[in-house]
Design an enzyme around this catalytic site. Structure first.
Site, PDB file in Angstrom:
ATOM      1  N   ALA A 172      84.295  40.996  14.890  1.00 35.05           N
ATOM      2  CA  ALA A 172      83.714  40.734  13.784  1.00 35.05           C
ATOM      3  C   ALA A 172      83.422  38.952  13.794  1.00 35.05           C
ATOM      4  O   ALA A 172      84.122  38.159  14.180  1.00 35.05           O
ATOM      5  CB  ALA A 172      84.171  41.146  12.586  1.00 35.05           C
ATOM      6  N   ASP A 224     101.209  42.089   2.365  1.00 34.41           N
ATOM      7  CA  ASP A 224     100.566  40.955   3.708  1.00 34.41           C
ATOM      8  C   ASP A 224     100.203  39.940   2.375  1.00 34.41           C
ATOM      9  O   ASP A 224      99.764  39.299   2.480  1.00 34.41           O
ATOM     10  CB  ASP A 224      99.910  40.749   3.995  1.00 34.41           C
TER      11      ASP A 224
END
Length: 337
Positions: free
Chosen positions: A21, A132
């Site tokens: 992307a 995360d």
């Protein structure tokens, strides 16, 4: 000069690029508001069998709506592209602030930690576990307020399943139980990462930092660390309660909120009521893509509406799409043991 547009958005320079992307600076021509536009190619998503992962990411973003989570405004689709319209956060990463200044003041560290706990607590209330959390995934807005981003490793447990089993995260911030193979509670693991972040804010360096992963994991599993002499007694006590290697006895978010050091100068966030979110419309973005693309006439699911959701680094498909890797952070993911 040709001006590219997607719907009401005028597309500008590329501000980030990964394997799957690009992130473009864009402007809403109706309001003048600056946004970040993440552009994903449908064919690539299908080819790499990422449809389910992206559906999950969009679902997470539609569920999480909080002042300390980066906002998703809307999702647009042309014939072959998906466009994620995100809040353009101008203050950079908390990581950069620490890298430039070194350790932060007690007051600043506490304020960022309070905002982090507010955002994480809200995610957990929706059944979303980040997995995360680290300063690279915490952005700052123009007012200096913290915004949680990058839910690429986030988890929504399956119905009836309380423990997660995928080993993931960034090694220095990962909880001891995540390194095992017996399953773990995503909320409890996130709390550990928040404790590591608080330590880094106040110390300017990591509590667990070894080049050799075996040594690193060994120290994490034993919670082998020490606090610098300049840590206030209250902060030191809180950190030791958070960085408890036993997930059963580790302090909870509610207990963190009740802590005297945490509560000092705490300002609660104002939450807004939102309508119930229907996740069924996510499937509409992943129909078989036609061969041609009409970029200036994107298709939109009208029921989706503007959303106040997640993240500048939204829909992380892999390490290759994580914007942090674009800045040579040496980021490391442990996907599965």
């Amino acid at each position: 000069m040709v001006v590219r547009k997607v719907g009401k958005y005028e597309i500008g320079r590329t501000i980030g690029e990964g394997t799957f992307a690009k992130v473009k600076f864009a402007q809403n021509t109706e309001t003048g508001e600056s946004v970040a536009m993440k552009v994903l190619d449908r064919n690539t998503i299908i080819k790499h069998k990422m449809v389910d992962q992206i559906k999950r990411e969009i679902s997470v973003m539609k569920l999480v709506r909080h002042p300390h989570v980066v906002r998703l405004f809307e999702v647009l689709a042309s014939r072959t592209k998906i466009y994620i319209i995100l809040e353009y956060v101008t203050g950079g990463e908390l990581f950069d602030k620490i890298a430039q200044q070194g350790r932060l003041s007690e007051a600043d560290s506490r304020r960022y930690f309070q905002q982090l706990i507010d955002g994480v607590d809200y995610c957990h209330s929706k059944g979303v576990y980040h997995r995360d959390l680290k300063p690279e995934n915490l952005l700052l807005d123009s007012q200096g307020n913290l915004k949680i981003s990058d839910f690429g490793l986030s988890a929504l447990p399956e119905q009836g399943v309380s423990l997660l089993r995928t080993t993931c995260g960034t090694p220095n911030y990962v909880a001891p139980e995540v390194l095992g193979h017996k399953g773990y509670d995503g909320a409890v693991a996130d709390v550990w990462s928040c404790g590591v972040i608080l330590y880094v804010l106040m110390a300017g360096y990591l509590p667990f930092d070894e080049l050799d992963l075996t040594t690193l994991y060994s120290k994490i599993e034993r919670a082998e660390f020490s606090c610098p002499t300049w840590f206030p007694v209250g902060a030191k006590s809180l950190i030791y309660r958070i960085l408890d290697p036993n997930p059963v006895t580790r302090i909870t978010i509610q207990q963190i909120r009740d802590d005297e050091w945490f509560k000092k100068n705490y300002v609660s966030v104002r939450l807004f009521e939102y309508e119930d979110v229907n996740l069924d419309d996510v499937n509409a973005f992943f129909d078989d893509p036609p061969e041609e693309e009409r970029e200036t006439e994107p298709r939109r699911n009208e029921e989706m509406g503007p959303l106040i959701l997640n993240a500048f680094d939204l829909i992380i498909l892999s390490q290759g799409l994580n914007l942090a890797t674009l800045f040579d952070r040496g980021q490391f993911y442990v996907s599965q043991f």
